[in-house]
Scaffold this active site. Sequence first.
Site, PDB file in Angstrom:
ATOM      1  CG  HIS A 249      -0.030 -23.674   7.751  1.00 43.01           C
ATOM      2  ND1 HIS A 249      -0.991 -24.437   7.122  1.00 43.01           N
ATOM      3  CD2 HIS A 249      -0.668 -22.956   8.704  1.00 43.01           C
ATOM      4  CE1 HIS A 249      -2.161 -24.174   7.672  1.00 43.01           C
ATOM      5  NE2 HIS A 249      -2.003 -23.290   8.633  1.00 43.01           N
ATOM      6  CD  GLU A 307      -1.302 -17.833  15.298  1.00 44.64           C
ATOM      7  OE1 GLU A 307      -1.536 -16.635  15.125  1.00 44.64           O
ATOM      8  OE2 GLU A 307      -1.993 -18.569  16.015  1.00 44.64           O
TER       9      GLU A 307
END
Length: 377
Positions: A249, A307
């Site tokens: 991320h 996710e």
Amino acid sequence: MRVAVEEGLEGVVAARTRLSGIDGEEGRLWLGGLPVEELAPKACFEETVHLLWNGELPDGAQLDALQGRISGWTLPGGTRSLIVSAVEAGQRPIDVLRLALDSLCLEGAESDVALVGATPVIVAAVSRSRKGKPVIPPDPGLRLAANFLYMMTGRPPTEARARALDTYLNTMVDHGMNASTFTARVITSTRSDLKSAVVGALGALKGPLHGGAPEPALTMLQEIGVPDRAEPFIRTLLERGERLMGFGHREYKARDPRAAVLAQAAEDLCAAEGDTGLLDLACIVEAEAVRLLEEYKPGRRLFANAEFYTAVLLHELGVPPELFSSTFAVSRMAGWIAHCREQEAVGRIFRPQSEYAGREDGAWVDLEERCAVARQG
Ligand code: ACO
């Protein structure tokens, strides 16, 4: 004059927001002022929407009013036909969602509620059409999460299922200046309309580096299949220079706090339903992936993101993988709208600069001359 180019705008602060805050080093997230771990498992989605849009949790009457306005949205006949034709033509679900949203006539302040009400109805209609089944209208007595599952299956969901989806929708509703939210704010900054902003945002969301990640993350889990295959499978991907979907991320240099909330939601749902197979495998794959990412990408601090466990949770909820990113949009729609309204108040167009890396010695050559040169060459 040469200026530094911030590829991907890394480290650039592009807006001030009261909607969500991220501490990437510590792995913390606040939504409307509450830690995600506090809000997401307790609120229904309508409470979170009210919090984002109004800066405070609703009282009973406000909640009922918002729920009534959201669940009262019905699919226009023209949009329904458009969905059926686009599905028959083989368009991807997220593209059908974009088409369908774009077909809506929206007016003024009611557009905000209409878009939040419309998105689950459209996604469920896409799902039903893909199976060749009739579209089910929303039940005005159900809240958004339960309604979404009802419209997908034709059966009101158990409390555990509705709770799990509420937790998912709350968790994903907003996340700082992510790519799709930035897109929505850029479009809004030109004084374009709300629908254009969210339709543009949806185009950014569907990319595999953003909201398109959970579908391949589930495929990876299914291809791994058993714990012993995790290490060789992941090693092969990393040897080929591929990215592990659901990991890494831009902001988090620790585990994404949303991953923990969604993993807990998946655990609660699996416990209620008595099947922990995929979740158990996901936990093993996560540990193996983090270990191997550190081996292949030392010092990059790559951990599971939201996710990864989205894939597990939505799969357990029976959402087909090709609808994962559309389901993400059911949640993020409310966040995009809140950001658009914030951006309207800013009132300044986004207009960054680019560094020109082209030549400056070009000279015009007439077409005849270019053709002659081509004939000779
Ligand atoms: N798998 C393998 N390597 C990775 C991964 C990954 N998932 N993520 C980053 N890296 C590596 C990159 O290859 C790069 O290596 P290098 O230094 O040798 O070139 C290094 O880590 C830094 O990567 P960047 O591309 O600079 O990281 P960036 O901040 O630009 O990307 C992103 C963030 C796009 C999320 C990235 O981590 C990624 O592609 N992850 C997989 C897709 C994914 O899960 N997306 C969902 C994000 S969450 C959301 O949108 C809700």
